[in-house]
Design an enzyme around this catalytic site. Structure first.
Site, PDB file in Angstrom:
ATOM      1  N   SER A 203       0.838  -1.189   0.000  1.00 36.54           N
ATOM      2  CA  SER A 203       0.000   0.000   0.000  1.00 36.54           C
ATOM      3  C   SER A 203       0.880   1.248   0.000  1.00 36.54           C
ATOM      4  CB  SER A 203      -0.961  -0.046   1.196  1.00 36.54           C
ATOM      5  OG  SER A 203      -1.977   0.918   1.065  1.00 36.54           O
ATOM      6  N   GLU A 322      -9.203  -5.556  -4.234  1.00 41.22           N
ATOM      7  CA  GLU A 322      -8.602  -4.509  -3.411  1.00 41.22           C
ATOM      8  C   GLU A 322      -9.648  -3.595  -2.769  1.00 41.22           C
ATOM      9  OE1 GLU A 322      -5.448  -3.973  -2.678  1.00 41.22           O
ATOM     10  OE2 GLU A 322      -4.214  -4.868  -4.261  1.00 41.22           O
ATOM     11  N   HIS A 429      -7.764  -5.582  -0.025  1.00 44.54           N
ATOM     12  CA  HIS A 429      -6.524  -4.866   0.226  1.00 44.54           C
ATOM     13  C   HIS A 429      -5.916  -5.311   1.564  1.00 44.54           C
ATOM     14  CE1 HIS A 429      -3.782  -1.512  -0.374  1.00 44.54           C
ATOM     15  NE2 HIS A 429      -3.990  -1.090   0.861  1.00 44.54           N
TER      16      HIS A 429
END
Length: 512
Positions: A203, A322, A429
């Site tokens: 990320s 995600e 995610h």
């Protein structure tokens, strides 16, 4: 220099020590590993050093205790941390420390340096989720995790410094560069190879790596990079960074020359006010790297395309679902019909267009046709798929395409589905993190990722691929190129795909 003594009469080993450039540190033995926590790599960025580039740490006399992690950067936490059972962590502006796991203080092992995620506003390299012991043992490697400044303290532009030709932005990025330089300087003292450093992150950590690929000061500090759910798109133009600085001063109710005196709580409060309103003023995250003309002379993706990261091998990929993580609080999404999807896409168009509604309908048609019979095509699912591609998958592909002209690059797609919340999260995610680190049993991670041999096998497969790439530059499948787009799939049914979701990918050509 490193001292590890045996006391024959007691039959025990002394606590491990090594000498840093600033003094000796003493860590702990944890099974077969030597572990050092809370090791400073720069001076505390407090007082006059707030919003300044990191400075070298002061020397100390005697032996510094390195058995406990240092505090995280000041923050308000995140949804990912809460999902894995972490409600609060110790934090302080004096946060520039790192953790080291090593099998021995001698030898030349591959070194893996972890940059945590958290939208550039939360997280810490010392979270239990990022325990480096499994990777260090399994790969006979040195694993380092890093803390860096976050939010306004790490990424708020300082207009007066920029106007004076000084460094006035990207302080969190400079912290990462300082940590990588420290690792290169000390690798041999902890059993690592300074010429075989891999930086990896997820990320915001991966987005940081994307920026580092375009940072002249980072050149030569790492040989390879692994980017999980992040690439090189999350960099603000200078004008946006300066606009955020104006909003921050207004939110803080203080002029620029008074900001250094603000209490940390006041900084965090002003930061949150800016985050809450930033979408009205700038594209992207409020606090993220800035193309300031100095630390980042230009947009990193352009720098990569021009060969400025020549020779740095990449492994990059994303998770299939995600955006499902960020959709959890989106109450309107579940009942959204096609008209609502069109309205969303008009507000957030998937590219420049003189007719945003026509472009929205084109995107819907492409995604619906490509997914029919294989993946859900209801309006909420189409929105989630487009957002996942827009924010994560396509930026990763663009980075791989650019760097493939200058080094070997490899792609992966993670599609293991979480059983949590009745399957609502899918392969969301951050879900790959406990697989990569082998921390499936940490806190609530097992509830999030699932239990059983299949999960453990997937974790071993991912660890072995990451470690093989760090050791040799070859994770075990063909390199990525624009002709075949070989992509390793990690999930319940692992395999090798060629141009997965190719029609959706092609939709973004010329748009992102």
């Amino acid at each position: 220099m490193p001292v590890v003594q045996r006391f024959p009469s007691l039959g025990i080993m002394s606590a491990p020590r090594f000498e840093t450039r600033s003094g000796h540190v003493e860590g702990a033995r944890e099974g077969p590993l030597l572990v050092f926590r809370g090791v400073p790599f720069a001076a505390p960025p407090v007082g006059a050093l707030r919003w300044e580039p990191p400075q070298r740490e002061a020397t100390w006399a005697g032996v510094r205790d390195a058995r406990s992690a240092g505090p995280a950067a000041p923050q308000r936490g995140s949804i990912v941390m809460r999902m894995v059972g972490i409600e609060s962590i110790a934090q302080d502006e004096d946060c520039l420390t790192l953790q080291i796991w090593t099998p021995a203080l001698s030898g030349r092992r591959p070194v893996l340096v972890w940059l945590h995620g958290g939208a550039f506003t939360s997280g810490s390299g010392s979270l239990p989720l990022f325990d480096g012991s499994v990777l260090a043992r399994r790969g006979d490697a040195v694993v380092v995790t890093v803390n860096y400044r976050l939010g306004a303290l790490g990424f708020l532009a300082q207009a007066h410094a920029l106007e004076a030709g000084a460094i006035g932005a990207n302080f969190g990025l400079l912290d990462q560069i300082a940590a990588l330089a420290w690792v290169r300087e000390h690798a041999e003292r902890v059993g690592g190879d300074p010429d075989n450093v891999t930086v990896f992150g997820e990320s915001a950590g991966a987005m940081s790596i994307g920026a580092l690929l375009g940072a002249p000061a980072a050149r030569g500090l790492f040989r390879r990079a692994i980017l999980q759910s992040g690439a090189a798109h999350n960099v603000s133009p200078l004008a946006s960074g300066l606009r955020i600085a104006e909003l921050f001063r207004d939110a803080a109710g203080a002029p620029a020359d008074a900001l250094r005196a603000l209490a940390v709580d006041a900084v965090l409060e002003a930061q949150q006010r800016v985050v809450d309103q930033s979408w009205r003023h700038v594209d992207g995250l409020a606090f993220q790297p800035i193309a300031d003309g100095a630390v980042l002379p230009r947009a990193p993706l352009g720098a990569v395309a021009a060969g400025e990261a020549h020779g740095v091998e990449l492994l990059a990929g994303t998770n299939l679902d995600e955006w499902r993580l960020f959709a959890v609080p989106d109450a309107k999404l579940r009942s959204m019909d096609e008209a609502g999807l069109v309205r969303r896409l008009v507000r957030v168009p998937p590219g420049p267009s003189a007719d945003p509604e026509a472009l929205a309908r084109e995107a819907i048609a492409v995604y619906r046709d490509a997914r029919a019979g294989a993946l859900p095509v209801d309006p909420p699912s189409l929105w989630l798929a487009m957002q996942a591609d827009r924010v994560f998958r396509v930026p990763a592909i663009r980075l791989l395409e650019r760097q493939a002209r200058h080094a070997r690059v490899f792609a992966y797609l993670f599609d293991w589905a979480s059983p949590a919340l009745g399957g609502l999260l899918g392969s969301c995610h951050g879900l790959e993190l406990p697989f990569v680190f082998g921390t499936l049993d940490h806190a609530r991670a097992a509830d999030l990722v699932g239990r059983g041999e299949a999960a453990q096998r997937l974790a071993r497969d991912m660890q072995d691929a990451w470690l093989a790439f760090a050791r040799s530059g070859d994770p075990g499948w063909p390199a990525y190129d624009e002709a075949k787009r070989a992509t390793r799939r990690f999930g319940a049914q692992p395999g090798l795909d060629f141009d997965p979701m190719g029609a959706e990918r092609a939709f973004w050509d010329g748009r992102l």
